[in-house]
Scaffold this motif. Structure first.
Motif, mmCIF file in Angstrom:
data_model
loop_
_atom_site.group_PDB
_atom_site.id
_atom_site.type_symbol
_atom_site.label_atom_id
_atom_site.label_comp_id
_atom_site.label_asym_id
_atom_site.label_seq_id
_atom_site.Cartn_x
_atom_site.Cartn_y
_atom_site.Cartn_z
ATOM 1 N N GLU A 46 0.828 -1.205 0.000
ATOM 2 C CA GLU A 46 0.000 0.000 0.000
ATOM 3 C C GLU A 46 0.859 1.251 0.000
ATOM 4 N N ILE A 69 1.382 4.423 -2.851
ATOM 5 C CA ILE A 69 1.288 5.859 -2.560
ATOM 6 C C ILE A 69 2.530 6.574 -3.070
ATOM 7 N N SER A 113 2.908 9.545 -6.039
ATOM 8 C CA SER A 113 3.211 10.889 -5.543
ATOM 9 C C SER A 113 3.761 11.813 -6.625
ATOM 10 N N ALA A 138 -4.708 8.198 -2.059
ATOM 11 C CA ALA A 138 -3.639 7.978 -1.094
ATOM 12 C C ALA A 138 -4.214 7.636 0.275
ATOM 13 N N GLU A 159 -5.348 4.041 0.439
ATOM 14 C CA GLU A 159 -4.219 3.120 0.590
ATOM 15 C C GLU A 159 -3.673 3.150 2.024
ATOM 16 N N ALA A 160 -3.618 4.356 2.618
ATOM 17 C CA ALA A 160 -2.998 4.508 3.936
ATOM 18 C C ALA A 160 -3.943 4.151 5.081
ATOM 19 N N ALA A 213 1.902 11.301 0.764
ATOM 20 C CA ALA A 213 1.328 11.441 -0.578
ATOM 21 C C ALA A 213 2.215 12.288 -1.487
#
Length: 557
Positions: A403, A407, A411, A433, A436-437, A456
């Motif tokens: 993950e 990101i 970026s 982002a 994913e986080a 990000a």
């Protein structure tokens, strides 16, 4: 001169003749203060490539009896100190590289094993036939005793004399004191992680050699780890520790200072801001900007900044520590990747590379290895610079951080959309982002949001210096991306809001005049206001971007 007894000044002579030599000789004034005091046992631990061996070579050149080093120190800082001439070349020095003994003893043991006759099972076992730590210590005693007998043979006639007993006899008959310099003192703890019995035998050997011994005028040992702890078994509790969690009065000698790096940048035509972003970040109590010396030297000689991290602790080892199964460790790593700081308690760490009880122990090891900086006042750890950030990225790229890697890869596009002023694409990129986080970051306060935004915009660090909570005189800007001089990109001032509006974030940047905090910066600035609505299931972000130009202390809309 010998190999171990009074090794002379040739190694230090090579250092000062090198193209780049930074004068750290004032350290000798501090060691002179500790001679024959209750504070004469120093364990100074630093990461690899921080000049530990060079320091010992300097001390050997200064103290070693039998060589004349006055001319060698001519014009260096220590020459101005009152104690300089008093102790110059006045002591018998014992210089021991423990890594050498550990490595060579293994070869010696293998050689003896292949050549020895059949074993007599009824005979008493000798130390050389016991496990490897004993072999190392046997080899050490054999080598050092050989040189002592060459110098003091008439006093050391007994063939079964131990090393400590030999020093006692020499001192009793001659009154001569010894200065002990130990390099890589912790190699047994690092390379024999599982062999705790062998480690304890090694520590007991050092305790017997040093503790309450009148022949010791000074003992100065260096390594990566502070003194090993064994609960109530305090084998080396006479040592004062100077480590990356607290270097005490030795801060200035831990690495290169800001003033020293500025001088080198001027001499070699390097951009100081770029060098800082690559190698600064080891923040000590009084010296807030300590640089990795080896990497700075390499950058100056090569003429460009890059990753010169060549430690034996490769990113594969870093990956092992990052992925240890402690609750909150993974989230802490991600927070730091996003530019955040993590509170750490370094005092439970057992100072080895095996016994980890909490995530704080893992983070403390990474501080000692140089992968993390540590602020002893706030007790916070952080990723210090761009060079080390690259090591974390390398470690994550080999698996387990899918993950986060997604990101990081996205970026580049997010930064491009921001510079183009594409507000909708930026908001969409931040939402992706966040998705994913979400499995790692709690994302429930502005600090977590700021870390997520920093993550990000990860790729921005190629051209920017990320500053969290930049003081502006009328508050603190959440995140500032200050461009490196050669990048040609605008500065970014990012303000974050929860459950409000992106417009209010931009209004705060203007009302509190955050742009004035960018002292000395001239050029284009983007105001980036970001809001996150927590109540919306789709993790909705909104973004407003405004552009202005800063000329001196004036902002032009």
């Amino acid at each position: 001169m010998g190999i171990y007894l009074n090794p002379g000044n040739k190694s230090f002579w090579k250092s000062i003749r090198s193209e780049i030599y930074v004068d750290k000789t004032e350290l000798i004034a501090d060691t002179n203060r500790y001679l024959n005091t209750r504070d004469h046992f120093l364990c100074v631990s630093r990461p690899r490539r921080f000049g530990k061996s060079m320091t010992l070579e300097m001390l050997a050149a200064y103290y070693s009896r039998g060589c004349d080093s006055a001319e060698l120190f001519r014009g260096l800082k220590i020459e101005k100190e009152k104690s300089f001439s008093e102790h110059l070349n006045q002591y018998d020095v014992i210089y021991l590289n423990m890594q050498q003994f550990l490595s060579e003893a293994a070869f010696t043991k293998a050689s003896l094993s292949s050549a020895k006759p059949a074993v007599n099972l009824s005979a008493e076992p000798s130390r050389s036939a016991e496990p490897e730590a004993f072999t190392m210590l046997d080899y050490l005693e054999q080598e050092v005793l050989e040189e002592l007998r060459e110098e003091y043979g008439e006093l050391l006639s007994r063939p079964d004399l131990s090393l400590a007993a030999a020093f006692r006899k020499i001192y009793a008959k001659t009154g001569r004191e010894f200065i002990f310099l130990l390099d890589e003192w912790d190699c047994v703890m690092r390379e024999k992680k599982e062999a705790e019995g062998l480690q304890m035998q090694y520590l007991d050997f050092l305790r017997n050699l040093f503790k309450d011994r009148e022949y010791v005028a000074l003992a100065y040992m260096t390594g990566i780890l502070p003194v090993k702890k064994y609960g109530s078994h305090s084998a080396l509790n006479m040592f004062w520790e100077y480590s990356m969690t607290d270097q005490k009065i030795l801060e200035e000698y831990t690495g290169f200072t800001e003033a020293e790096v500025k001088e080198l940048c001027g001499r070699y035509g390097m951009d100081f801001t770029e060098v800082s972003s690559w190698y600064d970040g080891y923040a000590l109590r009084n010296f807030h900007h300590i640089y990795n010396p080896r990497s700075v030297v390499e950058a100056m000689k090569c003429g460009h900044c890059s990753s010169y991290w060549t430690s034996t602790e490769t990113y594969e080892a870093l990956k092992i520590y990052m992925e240890m199964d402690f609750e909150g460790l993974r989230q802490d790593v991600v927070q730091m990747l996003g530019g955040g700081r993590i509170r750490v308690n370094p005092f439970s760490f057992q100072n080895d590379m095996r016994n980890f009880r909490t995530k704080d122990d893992v983070l403390t090891l990474l501080i000692h290895l140089g992968y993390l900086g540590y602020d002893s006042e706030t007790k916070e750890a952080f990723i210090p610079n761009k060079e080390i950030l690259g090591e974390f990225e390398n470690a994550m790229s080999v698996g387990g951080w899918t993950e986060v890697m997604r990101i990081l890869k996205a970026s580049e596009k997010l930064l491009e959309d921001t510079l183009l002023g594409d507000e909708k694409s930026v908001a969409k990129g931040l939402e992706l982002a966040h998705m994913e986080a979400a499995s790692i970051l709690t994302y429930n306060d502005e600090n977590s949001l700021a870390c997520a935004i920093g993550l990000a915009y990860y790729s921005a660090r190629k051209d920017y210096r990320l500053i969290r909570e930049l003081p502006s005189g009328r508050g603190f800007a959440d995140i500032v991306f200050l461009p490196l001089p050669a990048s040609g990109k605008p500065a970014l001032i990012v303000e974050l809001k929860y459950d409000k509006t992106a417009e209010s974030a931009v209004r705060q940047i203007k009302d509190r005049q955050y742009a004035k905090a960018l002292e000395g910066y001239v050029g284009e600035i983007l105001f980036v206001g970001i809001n996150y609505d927590r109540d919306k299931k789709e993790k909705h972000h909104s973004c407003i971007i405004e552009k202005l130009r800063k000329e001196g202390s004036y902002e032009i809309p």
